[in-house]
Design an enzyme around this catalytic site. Structure first.
Site, PDB file in Angstrom:
ATOM      1  N   TRP B 158      35.841  55.970  43.445  1.00  0.00           N
ATOM      2  CA  TRP B 158      35.004  55.029  44.046  1.00  0.00           C
ATOM      3  C   TRP B 158      35.142  54.992  45.473  1.00  0.00           C
ATOM      4  O   TRP B 158      36.134  55.180  45.971  1.00  0.00           O
ATOM      5  CB  TRP B 158      35.579  53.733  43.562  1.00  0.00           C
ATOM      6  CG  TRP B 158      35.154  52.406  44.243  1.00  0.00           C
ATOM      7  CD1 TRP B 158      33.854  51.721  44.098  1.00  0.00           C
ATOM      8  CD2 TRP B 158      35.768  50.985  44.661  1.00  0.00           C
ATOM      9  NE1 TRP B 158      33.842  50.548  44.689  1.00  0.00           N
ATOM     10  CE2 TRP B 158      34.781  50.288  44.881  1.00  0.00           C
ATOM     11  CE3 TRP B 158      37.171  51.032  45.109  1.00  0.00           C
ATOM     12  CZ2 TRP B 158      35.426  49.003  45.721  1.00  0.00           C
ATOM     13  CZ3 TRP B 158      37.550  49.820  45.583  1.00  0.00           C
ATOM     14  CH2 TRP B 158      36.544  48.796  45.874  1.00  0.00           C
ATOM     15  N   ASP B 239      44.866  51.685  39.573  1.00  0.00           N
ATOM     16  CA  ASP B 239      43.594  50.769  39.816  1.00  0.00           C
ATOM     17  C   ASP B 239      43.204  50.424  38.618  1.00  0.00           C
ATOM     18  O   ASP B 239      42.430  51.253  38.017  1.00  0.00           O
ATOM     19  CB  ASP B 239      42.650  51.414  40.898  1.00  0.00           C
ATOM     20  CG  ASP B 239      41.728  50.411  41.259  1.00  0.00           C
ATOM     21  OD1 ASP B 239      40.934  50.699  42.228  1.00  0.00           O
ATOM     22  OD2 ASP B 239      41.650  49.267  40.740  1.00  0.00           O
ATOM     23  N   LYS B 275      35.087  42.187  36.905  1.00  0.00           N
ATOM     24  CA  LYS B 275      34.214  42.555  35.706  1.00  0.00           C
ATOM     25  C   LYS B 275      34.731  41.824  34.497  1.00  0.00           C
ATOM     26  O   LYS B 275      33.878  41.339  33.618  1.00  0.00           O
ATOM     27  CB  LYS B 275      34.427  44.128  35.587  1.00  0.00           C
ATOM     28  CG  LYS B 275      33.504  44.964  36.485  1.00  0.00           C
ATOM     29  CD  LYS B 275      34.299  44.852  37.792  1.00  0.00           C
ATOM     30  CE  LYS B 275      33.735  45.989  38.702  1.00  0.00           C
ATOM     31  NZ  LYS B 275      34.349  45.925  40.158  1.00  0.00           N
TER      32      LYS B 275
END
Lengths: 466, 428
Positions: B158, B239, B275
């Site tokens: 990311w 993460d 999310k």
């Protein structure tokens, strides 16, 4: 690895832990039993030797890299509320953190906020990411609220506004911008100022120094000292100013003094940096409280303004505010805004939506806005009423002839009593009045019913403790 | 000073111009050296998409879930939680470490409901500003207490990871991850990099549903990675932004973390509800660090709070309340699990559909990676030039690394998307 595990156990004994060393040092927080200050509901984990040195049966492969990490000191402001909670005396009074309370000393959610939230619930809006700069409707109403909807800085689109995490987050964005584009430039902060200001500039690696502000002799503004120190600062310094209702002193410059401050800032090519956390809370009027910022904007100066809705809309925990940068051109404002976004993205990507929507709904709707103004006047009015009662109680009870009128002259949520550390400790130890060690009391936490008690405490601490 | 004259005469027209002293100096801007910042490569895509007037436009850029009509979704469990909390709470500041209840529930998700580490109070944990904020807190913490350390970041990752550790001033190194030819994991090179890194290095791992590739190590591979980490004494920061979203089962998605915990690693975890609970804009997450004992956990937590205080003082309450309301109520929690599975299933269905459509169009390329990859993203293997064509010719928006957000794919647009991809890739 085994030896590290053993050493962890050995270092866990309470008498040598950095935690108890700290606790000893924190005796000045006033409570006789230092250990009790940090009691959570289930007892004090720091002094519970049972909990130290317990090691899981799993082999600790990565023996801790965090061996050397010591306990951070409690926050000098937020720690006061914790101490207050731990006190069982029924006379206790929390005049620590600046959060508004009703006459019943209860937290207050504004009616307009409840209405806005109901509207939002009905509409069933989604929870998509905001853009990095925040909710556009929020940014628009915020800039207008600060500068006035008909200000040229608005019509000429010269303000870069980015939604921030209340005042703290907005200050931090600005601090990073300063570090990046003005390396080596200093920020001047008032002496005293809100305790977290220096933390923000320290963590952003921006050097800072103080300008004289509070005069203990007059319990008022050391205006000459302030002007001298601003003049003496290297050209192009950033001057951190409280837009209204100075925290912690409650002492604001007069309009004439603001003009002179603007003069000297312009003379020295400094950049004014306003922290506006109490717009509406000082005088009760949103416009009047923005007068200092508008004065500077009207002179065509380039300005930073960090702004918060924590107090005036009671949105403390929603973390809603903004950083505004007034620039000399539209193009510059656009560029500055883009760089503020670049700072925010690796900090939290985009700001939280809930508070922004509440503000946009309240400030953007004429009917709700008018209601808000009325609630604002009510809150500020209650504080003014409490100031008056406290002053009356002090002058009637205190026979020494001391001038307590500073209570009436100071403005906003706080009063700087002039009590020193020992006297403040006495307030807490003897009278169970919780305040910060700098002598600051939050009048938002005081009601009419307790004014006489507080007056007794202040008079006793002032006269009988040195 | 023509510029100044022009600006000054403009300002002179305003009656509010009252100053006499030194006004001229204020006119040349302080900010002339400020360049416009480049658009964020991910969030800039949505900006461009919104500005496009074409009725055919498709947004497969940012990783935000969409339903089969392409609409954002607010979960039922979230709406119900909001109804319950409306008007009932005041808005007092949370503690600097955030909502205690929310953090408790969040740790259970990551470490396991009955985790001994939670019972033993060995986890230092604070509420954070979603995944970004959690990573940033860790990066600052790492800088402050391990100033000599670096962070090993996978290639690719990311893009904001790089920004986060850069702004925290922690030097970055990379490790191999994605294998372009197979569109899968370059496991051998990954293991080499782990072996060759200096002992005690800090590694960033994606717990599941790797962003942007969708390529995850298998369970066996995770075990090998864990063993190698043990041998080298490395620190693992996970993460985890997609727990529940990858397979549909949060427990399964936490497998990598559980393996490391079983093997005795003291790890860090950055968690996000953006999310899996659809709370994107609420910015709710958590940073946790597993410590040796309770005392250390208390110390570490206090230091994390010291980092948060000058950044934002204390975290926002609304999203945290939603999370703790849902996870604290068995019925609502069940509803959430069902809805998360529903989202994951829809995405898995769209993967199948996209692959089938491409194969039916007679593409000569292999598209099996579309269904082999997992989570919200598909690393298509398309080049930036091909992506640009998709945008210019077909009004399809995605990041230039060829990452497709499968959440933006619907039964309504999957054929259009497949056709466009076929056109730009076949003619190469």
């Amino acid at each position: 690895m085994a030896s590290n595990v053993l050493s962890a156990a050995a270092s866990a004994s309470p008498s040598t832990s950095p935690v108890t060393d700290l606790l000893k040092g924190k005796g000045r927080l006033g409570s006789g039993n230092v250990g009790s200050l940090f009691i959570k509901d289930k007892g004090n984990p720091f002094l519970n030797s049972k909990s130290c040195g317990r090691i899981s049966m799993a082999v600790a492969v990565n023996v801790s890299r965090f061996e050397a990490i010591t306990m951070a000191p409690p926050d000098p402001i937020l720690g006061v509320s914790e101490a207050f909670k731990a006190d069982n005396d029924e006379k206790k009074l929390n005049l620590g953190v600046g959060a508004y309370r009703t006459e019943e000393l209860q937290p207050y959610v504004l009616d307009v906020v409840k209405k806005a939230e109901n509207l939002m619930l009905e509409r069933g809006e989604n929870k998509e990411y905001l853009p990095i700069e925040g909710l556009a409707a929020f940014n628009k109403v915020t800039a207008e609220l600060l500068f006035g909807a008909d200000s040229p800085v608005i019509s000429e689109q010269r303000v870069a506004t980015v939604q921030g995490l209340s005042g703290t987050g907005s200050l931090r964005l600005a601090a990073v911008l300063i570090e990046r584009y003005f390396p080596g430039a200093k920020v001047l902060i008032s002496s005293p100022t809100w305790g977290n200001h220096k933390n923000i500039f320290n963590d952003a690696r921006v050097p800072w120094s103080e300008y004289r502000y509070y005069d203990p002799k007059t319990v008022g503004l050391d205006f000459e000292g302030m002007i001298e120190d601003i003049k003496a600062a290297p050209e192009g310094s950033f001057i951190l100013l409280h837009g209204c209702a100075h925290n912690p002193t409650g002492i604001d410059p007069t309009p004439e003094q603001w003009e002179k401050i603007a003069d000297v800032i312009q003379e020295k090519n400094h950049i004014p940096f306003f922290d506006v956390a109490y717009q509406g809370f000082a005088s009760g009027s949103l416009d009047q409280d923005a007068a200092s910022v508008r004065l500077f904007a009207a002179r065509g100066m380039e300005i930073f303004v960090a702004q918060s809705y924590s107090k005036n809309l009671g949105l403390y925990s929603e973390r809603i505010g903004a950083i505004n940068v007034v620039c000399s051109s539209t193009d510059t404002a656009a560029r500055v805004k883009s760089q503020l976004k670049r700072i925010a993205r690796p900090m939290y990507s985009n700001p939280p939506i809930h508070g922004a929507r509440i503000v946009a709904n309240v400030v953007g709707d004429p009917a709700l806005f008018d209601e808000w103004k009325a609630e604002m006047e009510m809150m500020a009015g209650r504080i003014k009423g409490v100031r008056q009662k406290l002053y009356d109680s002090l002058t009637s009870k205190d026979k020494s002839g001391k001038d307590w009128s500073f209570i009436l002259k100071q403005i906003g949520m706080f009063s700087f009593t002039g009590l020193n550390k020992n006297q403040s400790d006495n307030m807490t130890n003897k009278w169970h009045v919780y305040m910060t060690k700098d002598g600051r009391i939050s009048l938002a936490g005081l009601n009419l019913a307790k004014c006489e008690y507080l007056a007794d405490a202040i008079i006793d601490s002032y006269h009988n403790v040195s | 000073m023509a510029l100044w004259n022009a600006v000054a005469s403009r300002l002179a027209r305003h009656r509010s111009w009252t100053a006499g002293v030194g006004s001229s100096r204020a006119m040349s801007s302080w900010w002339h050296s400020v360049e416009p910042a480049p658009k964020d490569p991910i969030l800039g895509v949505t900006e461009a998409f919104l500005a496009d007037p074409s009725p055919d436009k498709v947004n497969v850029g940012v990783g935000a879930y969409r339903d089969d009509n392409g609409k954002p979704v607010v979960l039922e469990c979230v709406r119900e939680a909001e109804r319950r909390i409306a008007g009932s709470m005041n808005m007092e500041y949370l503690p600097m470490g955030g909502s205690v209840k929310m953090v408790e529930e969040t740790l259970k998700l990551a470490y396991g409901d009955n985790s001994e580490f939670i019972k033993d109070k060995r986890v230092a944990a604070v509420q954070a500003l979603s995944g970004t904020g959690a990573c940033r807190l860790f990066a600052e913490f790492q800088k402050r207490f391990r100033p000599e350390s670096q962070i090993y970041i996978p290639v690719p990752t990311w893009s904001n990871h790089h920004n986060i550790w850069r702004d925290a001033q922690v030097p970055q190194r990379t490790y191999h991850y994605y294998h372009a030819e197979s569109r899968g994991l370059d496991f051998a090179s990954l293991m080499d990099d782990v072996k060759n890194a200096p002992s005690g290095s800090f590694f960033l791992l994606h717990a599941c549903a790797h962003n942007p590739t969708g390529v995850d190590p298998s369970e066996e591979q995770w075990r090998e990675i864990s063993q190698q980490f043990k041998a080298k004494g490395h620190f693992a920061l996970f993460d985890m932004a997609y727990q529940g979203f990858a397979s549909g089962d949060p427990e399964r998605d936490a497998k990598s973390i559980r393996i490391f915990l079983e093997d005795g690693h003291s790890i860090g975890i950055a968690q996000s509800y953006a999310k899996n609970m659809g709370l994107y804009g609420q910015r709710v997450g958590c940073l946790s660090v597993l410590c040796e004992d309770e005392k250390q956990a208390v110390a570490v937590k206090s230091q994390l709070q010291m980092i948060a205080r000058p950044m934002y003082s204390n975290p926002p309450v609304h999203g945290a309340l939603i999370v703790s309301t849902i996870l604290g109520d068995p019925e609502l929690k069940q509803l959430w699990l069902k809805e998360v599975k529903g989202m994951a299933d829809r995405i898995i269905g769209m993967r199948t559909a996209l692959r089938e459509n491409l194969e039916n169009l007679g593409s000569s390329l292999s598209w099996k990676h579309i269904t082999e990859q997992i989570g919200m993203f598909c690393y298509s293997g398309m080049t930036p030039e091909q992506v640009d064509r998709l945008t210019k010719e077909f009004h399809i928006y995605m990041t230039r690394n060829g990452r497709i957000s499968m959440a933006g794919v619907t039964t309504g647009n999957v054929r259009y998307l497949a056709n466009a991809i076929h056109v730009v890739t076949e003619s190469t």
